[in-house]
Each structure stands twice: as structure tokens, then as C-alpha cells.
Design a protein around this motif. Structure first.
Motif, PDB file in Angstrom:
ATOM      1  N   PHE A   1       0.658  -1.354   0.074  1.00  0.00           N
ATOM      2  CA  PHE A   1      -0.180  -0.046   0.136  1.00  0.00           C
ATOM      3  C   PHE A   1       0.768   1.111   0.031  1.00  0.00           C
ATOM      4  CE2 PHE A   1      -3.216  -2.665   2.333  1.00  0.00           C
ATOM      5  CZ  PHE A   1      -3.986  -2.644   1.484  1.00  0.00           C
ATOM      6  N   LEU A   2       2.003   1.274   0.434  1.00  0.00           N
ATOM      7  CA  LEU A   2       2.879   2.372   0.805  1.00  0.00           C
ATOM      8  C   LEU A   2       3.999   2.637  -0.048  1.00  0.00           C
ATOM      9  CD1 LEU A   2       2.769   2.113   4.614  1.00  0.00           C
ATOM     10  CD2 LEU A   2       1.471   3.520   3.380  1.00  0.00           C
ATOM     11  N   LYS A   3       3.756   1.973  -1.341  1.00  0.00           N
ATOM     12  CA  LYS A   3       4.951   2.357  -2.307  1.00  0.00           C
ATOM     13  C   LYS A   3       4.341   2.419  -3.703  1.00  0.00           C
ATOM     14  CE  LYS A   3       6.823  -2.002  -1.992  1.00  0.00           C
ATOM     15  NZ  LYS A   3       8.072  -2.838  -1.847  1.00  0.00           N
ATOM     16  N   ASN A   4       4.886   3.143  -4.658  1.00  0.00           N
ATOM     17  CA  ASN A   4       4.833   2.825  -6.194  1.00  0.00           C
ATOM     18  C   ASN A   4       5.991   2.903  -6.730  1.00  0.00           C
ATOM     19  OD1 ASN A   4       5.279   5.821  -6.298  1.00  0.00           O
ATOM     20  ND2 ASN A   4       3.178   6.402  -6.158  1.00  0.00           N
ATOM     21  N   ASP A   5       5.785   3.187  -8.077  1.00  0.00           N
ATOM     22  CA  ASP A   5       7.314   3.205  -8.679  1.00  0.00           C
ATOM     23  C   ASP A   5       8.032   4.469  -8.652  1.00  0.00           C
ATOM     24  OD1 ASP A   5       5.275   4.700 -10.300  1.00  0.00           O
ATOM     25  OD2 ASP A   5       6.236   4.324 -11.980  1.00  0.00           O
ATOM     26  N   LYS A   6       7.408   5.596  -8.009  1.00  0.00           N
ATOM     27  CA  LYS A   6       8.101   7.027  -7.883  1.00  0.00           C
ATOM     28  C   LYS A   6       8.538   7.190  -6.451  1.00  0.00           C
ATOM     29  CE  LYS A   6       7.042  11.557  -8.970  1.00  0.00           C
ATOM     30  NZ  LYS A   6       6.101  12.597  -9.923  1.00  0.00           N
ATOM     31  N   ILE A   7       7.589   6.941  -5.384  1.00  0.00           N
ATOM     32  CA  ILE A   7       7.597   7.132  -3.843  1.00  0.00           C
ATOM     33  C   ILE A   7       7.553   5.951  -3.212  1.00  0.00           C
ATOM     34  CG2 ILE A   7       7.592   9.695  -4.350  1.00  0.00           C
ATOM     35  CD1 ILE A   7       4.860   9.088  -2.530  1.00  0.00           C
TER      36      ILE A   7
ATOM     37  N   ASN B   1      -2.245   9.705  -2.769  1.00  0.00           N
ATOM     38  CA  ASN B   1      -3.067   8.422  -3.400  1.00  0.00           C
ATOM     39  C   ASN B   1      -2.606   7.279  -2.605  1.00  0.00           C
ATOM     40  OD1 ASN B   1      -4.810   8.953  -5.480  1.00  0.00           O
ATOM     41  ND2 ASN B   1      -2.903   9.585  -6.966  1.00  0.00           N
ATOM     42  N   LEU B   2      -1.315   7.041  -2.031  1.00  0.00           N
ATOM     43  CA  LEU B   2      -0.872   6.108  -1.428  1.00  0.00           C
ATOM     44  C   LEU B   2      -1.365   6.106   0.108  1.00  0.00           C
ATOM     45  CD1 LEU B   2       2.720   5.735  -2.398  1.00  0.00           C
ATOM     46  CD2 LEU B   2       1.095   3.901  -2.963  1.00  0.00           C
ATOM     47  N   LEU B   3      -1.420   7.043   0.505  1.00  0.00           N
ATOM     48  CA  LEU B   3      -2.004   7.302   1.964  1.00  0.00           C
ATOM     49  C   LEU B   3      -3.763   7.009   2.132  1.00  0.00           C
ATOM     50  CD1 LEU B   3      -1.174   7.931   4.820  1.00  0.00           C
ATOM     51  CD2 LEU B   3      -1.487  10.297   4.575  1.00  0.00           C
ATOM     52  N   ILE B   4      -4.172   7.499   1.081  1.00  0.00           N
ATOM     53  CA  ILE B   4      -5.702   7.200   0.968  1.00  0.00           C
ATOM     54  C   ILE B   4      -5.917   5.489   0.417  1.00  0.00           C
ATOM     55  CG2 ILE B   4      -7.793   7.632  -0.608  1.00  0.00           C
ATOM     56  CD1 ILE B   4      -6.568  10.345  -1.030  1.00  0.00           C
ATOM     57  N   GLU B   5      -5.188   5.094   0.082  1.00  0.00           N
ATOM     58  CA  GLU B   5      -5.400   3.630  -0.331  1.00  0.00           C
ATOM     59  C   GLU B   5      -5.093   2.995   1.043  1.00  0.00           C
ATOM     60  OE1 GLU B   5      -3.711   0.073  -3.351  1.00  0.00           O
ATOM     61  OE2 GLU B   5      -2.392   1.953  -3.032  1.00  0.00           O
ATOM     62  N   TYR B   6      -4.229   3.228   1.740  1.00  0.00           N
ATOM     63  CA  TYR B   6      -3.909   2.569   2.759  1.00  0.00           C
ATOM     64  C   TYR B   6      -5.129   2.770   4.066  1.00  0.00           C
ATOM     65  CZ  TYR B   6      -1.313   1.900   7.270  1.00  0.00           C
ATOM     66  OH  TYR B   6      -1.074   1.391   8.662  1.00  0.00           O
TER      67      TYR B   6
END
Length: 191
Positions: A3-9, A113-118
Motif C-alpha cells: 500500500f505504501l509504495k509505487n514506482d516513484k515514492i 494516493n498511497l495514504l488514501i489507499e492505505y
């Protein structure tokens, strides 16, 4: 945790080596009006805060502060927060701080986006919200682009750096999965 990562951050827990970056961000008076900070923080206070944040549960502290870090360079670019957590009503406020050197590069959008998904998928919150000063056009644009809806105005709520009272806008996002489940269960109970 995916949940807490993507390709950028990535969003990660605070570490002792983050002390100087947090010290600089928290003690930047140009940011105080958006964070409701009134006084500087000492390194001692922040060191204790970092140590305490790793020892206590989100349900206990009602707050989660995460470092925003670039994946490739491991550069710390800001902070993402869930705070004012209300477990009874299943909601929390969101906050973000992006270092001036990383603004307007998609970092805030990726982090939120990551925080909302989490918040929605892992913590199962019903909603997240933000209070944004009416003159903070960048934050308003960010939250609108994320799908938040303005739901209210707090008139003359905060005093600005130029000693004028400013309105604060309330933005909310309801967890779409919970809304779908609630409407489905209502539909079934109406039969």
C-alpha cells in the motif's frame, strides 16, 4: 507493505536519521500557518517524538506520520500524515508537507494516493478529510484532483501570516468500497 509504495515514492516510518529533515521542516515559519504551529521544536522534542512514534500503535496515538521518500535516490521529500483519528466514526484527517525542492513534481499527488489507499483498504476507514485554508490554491487543487468534495467552510477560522483571519475549507472523501457495501446491504434489506 504494498500500500505504501509505487514506482516513484514510498511512505515509510520515521527513523532517527530523519531528525534533521523533520527539524528543518517543523521549524520553517513559512509553513506554520498551514500546520497550526506556534513555536519552534527542539531536536530533543523531535527525537523523543520519533522514538515514541515507533513504539505506539495508530489506535493509541490517533496519528500516523510517514516520511515521503523517492524510491531511486532515497531522498526524503516530505511528510504525510493521518491524524485526528476517530475510531468510533472511522475517520481521520490527512496532511502533507512536501519540501520546496520537490514541489510541482507529482510527489504530493503520489503520496496522498498511497495514504488514501492505505486508509481505506488497510485501516478500513469510512472517510478521510482535510481542512485547507481558502488561500492555499495548490492544496485545494491537489485535493480536488484526488476526488475530494468540498463539504463546508469554517469562516474566519485561522489567522494568516499577514494577520488576517482566513476561511478554511473542509474537503471529504468517503471510502467508495464502504459506500457500495452500505448501499448494497440497504438494497437487500429493502427487499
Amino acid at each position: 507493505m504494498e500500500f505504501l509504495k509505487n514506482d516513484k515514492i514510498l511512505l515509510r516510518a520515521l527513523e532517527p536519521e530523519n531528525l534533521e529533515a523533520i527539524y528543518n521542516w517543523e521549524n520553517d515559519p513559512t509553513l506554520w500557518s498551514v500546520s497550526s504551529t506556534l513555536t519552534p521544536y527542539s531536536r530533543y522534542q523531535l527525537k523523543k517524538y520519533i522514538a515514541d512514534s515507533t513504539c505506539h500503535d495508530f489506535y493509541e496515538t490517533k496519528q500516523l506520520r510517514l516520511i515521503i521518500e523517492k524510491r531511486r535516490s532515497h531522498q526524503r521529500t516530505g511528510l504525510a500524515d493521518l491524524f485526528d483519528f476517530d475510531p468510533f466514526n472511522s475517520r481521520a484527517a490527512l496532511g502533507i508537507l512536501v519540501d520546496a525542492s520537490s514541489r510541482k513534481k507529482g510527489v504530493a499527488l503520489s503520496a496522498m494516493n498511497l495514504l488514501i489507499e492505505y486508509a481505506f483498504k488497510f485501516l478500513k476507514l469510512h472517510q478521510v478529510y482535510a481542512h485547507i485554508s481558502a488561500d492555499n490554491k495548490a492544496s485545494i487543487a491537489l485535493f480536488k484532483s484526488l476526488g475530494f468534495k468540498q463539504s463546508g467552510i469554517l469562516s474566519e477560522w485561522v489567522i494568516s501570516s499577514n494577520s488576517r483571519y482566513e476561511d478554511v475549507l473542509i474537503f471529504q472523501m468517503i471510502n467508495p468500497e464502504k459506500t457500495e457495501r452500505l448501499s448494497l446491504s440497504k438494497d437487500l434489506s429493502d427487499r
